[in-house]
Design a protein around this motif. Structure first.
Motif: not given
Length: 258
Positions: A126, A140, A170
């Motif tokens: 990420d 990501h 997230n």
């Protein structure tokens, strides 16, 4: 969030399908020339000195009252910085940024390339950034990413919703022209995302943002839920309300009770 809601199962559903892409309503804007870093350092909540050439980060631009005008994603380029801005804010954002340039050596250029969500297996962490002569990829984690290129890939309309759902899971806030200038960056969880720094020097709205930080408590917080009831959503400022994988996923900002 209710303890009986299975966030992990929803994440698996969103990422288990066949790899797919869809265009997203974002505009890439370049900030280039010799004063680009100094200029943006005085505008954004992120300390750009901590941003290297192999990563991308979320950040925000606030108004003078410390309320978030736009949530951006930013990375370095060979001659400055690139940011992604929601398409319905891009024109106004460029106009506002140019008002602050004054005598600084900064060029601000919007681009017409395509920003796509891509859901599928990858091998980058990420926040990683990879570039080629034809594409920019903002990773990501190992299951979804953004791909910026001149030509769109074949796409599945459902991929856009899946990407939006994954960003909610997230804890990335969604701010657009309808919800701008209403929330402090702390209320949107930007500190936890690494997009808000308190020792970077002055920027627009910094005094109010810092005052709230050193008092120790923001007045609101970001939250979300799967299939929330109407009662749950009462008195909440809804940022995004989507349906995916037979599930309703809602992101909101709520007041913190004393």
């Amino acid at each position: 969030m209710s303890p009986d809601l299975d966030i992990e199962s929803l994440h698996k559903q969103l990422t288990a399908s066949i790899a797919t892409s869809a265009p997203l309503p974002y505009v890439r804007i370049s900030f280039a020339d010799s004063d680009a870093q100094e200029f943006l350092q005085g505008q954004l909540t992120l300390d750009l000195r901590q941003l290297d050439h192999s990563s991308h980060r979320v950040t925000a631009w606030c108004n003078a009252k410390g309320r978030v005008w736009a949530v951006l994603r930013i990375w370095r380029s060979d001659d400055g910085f690139e940011v992604l801005v929601p398409a319905n804010q891009a024109e106004a954002f460029i106009k506002r940024m140019r008002m602050f340039v004054l005598r600084a050596q900064v060029s601000i250029t919007p681009h017409t390339d395509v920003v796509q969500a891509h859901i599928g297996h990858g091998d980058r962490p990420d926040g990683a950034l990879t570039t080629t002569s034809k594409t920019i990829v903002l990773h990501h984690g190992n299951d979804h990413r953004l791909i910026i290129s001149a030509q769109p890939e074949a796409h599945d309309d459902n991929a856009q919703t899946r990407y939006q759902a994954l960003r909610i899971l997230n804890a990335e806030p969604h701010i657009d022209a309808q919800t701008q200038e209403k929330f402090l960056p702390q209320s949107l969880g930007l500190s936890e995302l690494g997009g808000l720094h308190f020792n970077k020097g002055c920027y627009v709205g910094q005094e109010i943002v810092a005052r709230v930080h050193y008092r120790g408590k923001a007045p609101q917080r970001l939250n979300f839920a799967l299939n929330p009831s109407d009662e749950t959503l009462q008195d909440k400022a809804v940022l995004r309300d989507i349906h995916t994988a037979d599930t309703r996923l809602v992101q909101w900002v709520e007041n913190i009770k004393n």
